[in-house]
Design an enzyme around this catalytic site. Structure first.
Site, PDB file in Angstrom:
ATOM      1  N   GLY A 116       0.836  -1.186   0.000  1.00 38.44           N
ATOM      2  CA  GLY A 116       0.000   0.000   0.000  1.00 38.44           C
ATOM      3  C   GLY A 116       0.874   1.240   0.000  1.00 38.44           C
ATOM      4  N   TYR A 117       0.238   2.371  -0.226  1.00 39.30           N
ATOM      5  CA  TYR A 117       0.952   3.640  -0.329  1.00 39.30           C
ATOM      6  C   TYR A 117       0.369   4.641   0.648  1.00 39.30           C
ATOM      7  CZ  TYR A 117       3.174   1.561  -4.277  1.00 39.30           C
ATOM      8  OH  TYR A 117       3.921   0.710  -5.056  1.00 39.30           O
TER       9      TYR A 117
END
Length: 153
Positions: free
Chosen positions: A28-29
């Site tokens: 994820g970011y």
């Protein structure tokens, strides 16, 4: 400073599949300005990666091992959705490691190959299963695929 020099390509056919076994990745970011902040879980290991802006094929990259529980909590509480889900295959050819990412979830159907280089001028032998180069096309950055999934193109 750590430097990532990488070229990225679409993959043709299935001939590459017999060359390696894959490992599941979930990443994820974390929203940020000017840098890409990625949290990744590979098997039972967590990673924090910070990348600077891309210029040509290069960008600064800093990657750190972090506890699995911390990585999972950051994914669950800090990261944009959807996550990037993929199986990564590593294939060694002619002194280079090709990383093949077969995406799942909302990016299913996308298969990309990346190869890291020592410098931007390095010559490489392109395997027959490598297709169109997409190095400069931001649509193929994992951080872009979070907000613009391949299934919606």
């Amino acid at each position: 400073m750590a430097q990532e020099i990488e070229r990225k390509f679409l993959v043709n056919g299935d001939d590459w599949r017999q060359l390696a076994e894959g490992s599941p990745y979930r990443q994820g970011y974390i929203p940020s300005q000017g840098a890409t902040v990625r949290i990744r879980v590979v098997g039972n290991q967590g990673y924090l990666t910070i990348k600077g802006p891309t210029v040509n094929f290069s960008r600064s990259e800093f990657e750190y091992l972090i506890p699995l529980a911390d990585a999972q909590e950051m994914l669950d509480t800090l990261c944009d959705r959807p996550f990037i889900e993929k199986i990564r295959y590593k294939i060694e050819l002619a002194g280079l490691v090709w990383e093949i990412d077969e995406f799942a979830g909302v990016n299913q159907g996308l298969i990309l190959a990346e190869v890291e280089l020592a410098d931007e001028a390095q010559q490489i032998d392109i395997p027959h299963w490598i297709g169109t180069e997409v190095t400069g096309d931001h649509r193929y950055f994992n951080s872009y695929l979070v907000k613009h999934p391949f299934s919606q193109w």
